[in-house]
Design a protein around this motif. Structure first.
Motif, short mmCIF file in Angstrom:
data_model
loop_
_atom_site.label_atom_id
_atom_site.label_comp_id
_atom_site.label_asym_id
_atom_site.label_seq_id
_atom_site.Cartn_x
_atom_site.Cartn_y
_atom_site.Cartn_z
N UNK A 1 0.83 -1.21 0.00
CA UNK A 1 0.00 0.00 0.00
C UNK A 1 0.86 1.25 0.00
N UNK A 2 1.91 1.26 0.81
CA UNK A 2 2.81 2.42 0.85
C UNK A 2 3.52 2.59 -0.49
N UNK A 3 3.91 1.49 -1.11
CA UNK A 3 4.56 1.57 -2.43
C UNK A 3 3.61 2.20 -3.46
N UNK A 4 2.36 1.76 -3.47
CA UNK A 4 1.38 2.32 -4.41
C UNK A 4 1.21 3.82 -4.21
N UNK A 5 1.11 4.24 -2.95
CA UNK A 5 0.88 5.65 -2.63
C UNK A 5 2.07 6.51 -3.03
N UNK A 6 3.28 6.05 -2.72
CA UNK A 6 4.47 6.82 -3.08
C UNK A 6 4.64 6.89 -4.60
N UNK A 7 4.35 5.79 -5.30
CA UNK A 7 4.43 5.79 -6.77
C UNK A 7 3.39 6.74 -7.37
N UNK A 8 2.19 6.75 -6.78
CA UNK A 8 1.14 7.64 -7.29
C UNK A 8 1.50 9.10 -7.08
N UNK A 9 2.00 9.44 -5.89
CA UNK A 9 2.41 10.82 -5.62
C UNK A 9 3.57 11.24 -6.51
N UNK A 10 4.45 10.28 -6.86
CA UNK A 10 5.58 10.59 -7.73
C UNK A 10 5.15 10.72 -9.19
N UNK A 11 3.94 10.22 -9.51
CA UNK A 11 3.46 10.32 -10.89
C UNK A 11 3.93 9.19 -11.77
N UNK A 12 4.03 7.99 -11.21
CA UNK A 12 4.49 6.83 -11.96
C UNK A 12 3.28 6.06 -12.48
N UNK A 13 3.23 5.76 -13.81
CA UNK A 13 2.07 5.02 -14.34
C UNK A 13 2.09 3.58 -13.83
N UNK A 14 0.91 2.91 -13.77
CA UNK A 14 -0.40 3.35 -14.25
C UNK A 14 -1.28 3.95 -13.15
N UNK A 15 -0.70 4.49 -12.11
CA UNK A 15 -1.49 4.98 -10.98
C UNK A 15 -2.06 6.35 -11.28
N UNK A 16 -3.04 6.76 -10.47
CA UNK A 16 -3.83 7.96 -10.79
C UNK A 16 -2.99 9.24 -10.75
#
Length: 494
Positions: A383-398
């Motif tokens: 979950x933390x990995x997904x959130x950090x990747x999303x905040x960093x702007x890494x696809x395919x996250x929102x």
């Protein structure tokens, strides 16, 4: 004579919230429950009822202006109010155990104050007059100042509350002074009247521009843009994490609403004056937010500087609404709306994870506290990995799509250099997000840090839904983006 000036049906959500907040406050005064569980449940029920009411209004096409042009109900108001209700609902669910463990609910003010802050946000969202905007702003701010200082035994929280109050009062003074100057230049406080006078060319130009400067300064403080960002790191770090989440989520939606109302609806005629100001704020926020976050060791403080950098992206969307050739691009404003909604969704999950990992007598605040999380709880680590990747702007996250739509709007407006600059700043920002992932997955667990709760709970279920939305909206962002465009086109009068 103006018709329908007291249409209370339009303001039904605010009226219902006032009645329920007062009822909860009175009940709480006679309650002897140490944990205030009933007050908590009543607050959740109030938020669910408000969501249903606003959805019924939106689906029923209920819209209009009332109270002599001071209050507006439109699709933008309905959309942002529903988002605010859900943000506050999720905030209360995530923070429940944290609040109980630290006796913060013992005196009973927390839940009524949260509802009062929400009421202020609702007034801000539906404001169509500069006076209503200021009224909602102060109602929200005064409740938040008090909430930061709720832990009376914490010197850090008290200091943060004092800083927040003093700087907030200064920003409110800026805003009020700017409003008075715009009134002096146009003779109106309602946004429709201000727009009409500006378009007719009868407004006092120097006074109007000077008033706009002060208004932009006040808005920049509420959004947390550089150089009006000083309160964010101290308040985010010093406030109890539950209150940090309350400040960092729903109020951002209301801050964007008043920015859209004031700059896009009211002061669109002087866009060439406030556009350069937003460019400066965006450039500084992107640089200082990302560069300063790299040096932080406190996780909450790092997220605070991260917030400042994200505000830079939101401002990029707002300043791109008027292209170099003078044409208005509603898609740019929709990109900022999309960005703020997805950012709030990610912020809720980020601080929610911190709250889930905190224990009685242990605050999960330092980045080192996350060391070896994958060995202790792989689900939370993912979950933390997904959130950090999303905040960093890494696809395919929102987070990737949110940045992409803003950059597209910036390029369409002719500010290619700003888009390149934003991408470079995002690459810098990716460093501190990936550092958290490295700590979570590759470091050994720190000594003396209690393991996270592995038992399934209602909070865990909400967190799972929150994380799933971040993935789902990243893969299928079209629906939410189309809704944002539809809401902007139906509500804002350029």
């Amino acid at each position: 004579m103006m018709e329908n000036q007291f249409n209370f049906a339009l303001a039904a959500p605010e009226i219902i919230l006032v009645i329920m907040a007062m009822g909860i406050l009175v009940y709480d005064a006679f309650s002897h429950e140490a944990t205030r569980k009933t007050t908590y449940v009543f607050s959740l029920c109030a938020l669910i009822i408000l969501t249903v009411v606003s959805l019924m209004q939106w689906n029923g096409g209920i819209a209009g202006t009332t109270f002599y042009g001071m209050y507006v109900a439109d699709p933008l108001a309905h959309f942002l109010k529903i988002a605010s209700y859900l943000a506050v609902l999720v905030t209360l669910i995530y923070s429940r155990q944290y609040v109980v463990d630290r006796d913060m609910s013992k005196s009973g003010e927390l839940y009524p104050l949260t509802l009062c802050a929400l009421l202020g946000q609702m007034v801000m969202i539906s404001a169509s007059s500069m006076l209503t905007i200021y009224l909602g702003l102060e109602l929200m701010s005064l409740a938040l100042y008090t909430m930061v200082a709720l832990r009376r035994d914490s010197l850090v929280a008290t200091e943060s509350a004092m800083k927040y109050f003093v700087l907030g009062a200064l920003a409110s003074g800026f805003m009020l002074y700017g409003i008075s100057m715009v009134y002096g230049a146009t003779g109106h406080v309602d946004l429709a009247g201000v727009t009409q006078v500006i378009r007719s060319g009868q407004a006092g130009e120097m006074t109007l521009v000077l008033g706009t400067v002060f208004i932009v300064a006040g808005l920049a403080f509420k959004l947390g843009a550089v150089p009006f960002h000083m309160w964010i790191p101290d308040v985010y770090q010093g406030a109890p994490t539950a209150i940090t989440l309350t400040i960092g989520a729903a109020p951002k939606l209301a801050a964007l609403a008043i920015t859209l109302r004031l700059l896009i609806e009211g002061l669109n005629g002087v866009a060439l004056s406030w556009q350069p100001m937003l460019i400066i704020l965006a450039v500084l926020s992107l640089a200082i937010g990302n560069l300063t976050a790299i040096m932080q060791t406190n996780f909450k403080r790092m997220l605070a500087y991260s917030t400042i950098s994200h505000v830079g992206f939101i401002l990029l969307g707002l300043l791109s609404g008027v292209a170099a050739n003078g044409t208005v691009q509603s898609g740019a404003y929709a990109s900022s709306l999309f960005y703020i909604v997805t950012y709030v969704l990610t912020t809720l999950a980020s601080f929610g994870l911190v709250l889930l990992m905190s224990r009685q007598g242990f605050e999960c605040e330092e980045i080192d506290d996350l060391k070896g999380l994958n060995q202790r709880n792989p689900v939370m680590a993912f979950g933390m990995l997904l959130l950090m990747f999303s905040l960093a702007g890494i696809p395919p996250l929102v987070g990737f799509h949110a940045k992409l739509v803003v950059l597209q709007a910036v390029i369409s407006a002719g500010h290619v250099w700003l888009a390149i600059y934003a991408v470079i700043c995002s690459l810098i920002g990716a460093f501190y997000y990936l550092r958290v992932v490295k700590v979570v997955y590759f470091d050994d667990p720190a000594q003396g840090v209690p393991g996270p709760d592995t038992s399934w709970s209602f909070r865990s279920g909400v967190m799972s839904v929150n994380g799933a939305l971040i993935i789902l909206l990243g893969i299928l962002p079209g629906g939410l983006m189309a809704l944002c465009v539809q809401v902007i086109d139906a509500s804002l009068k350029f």
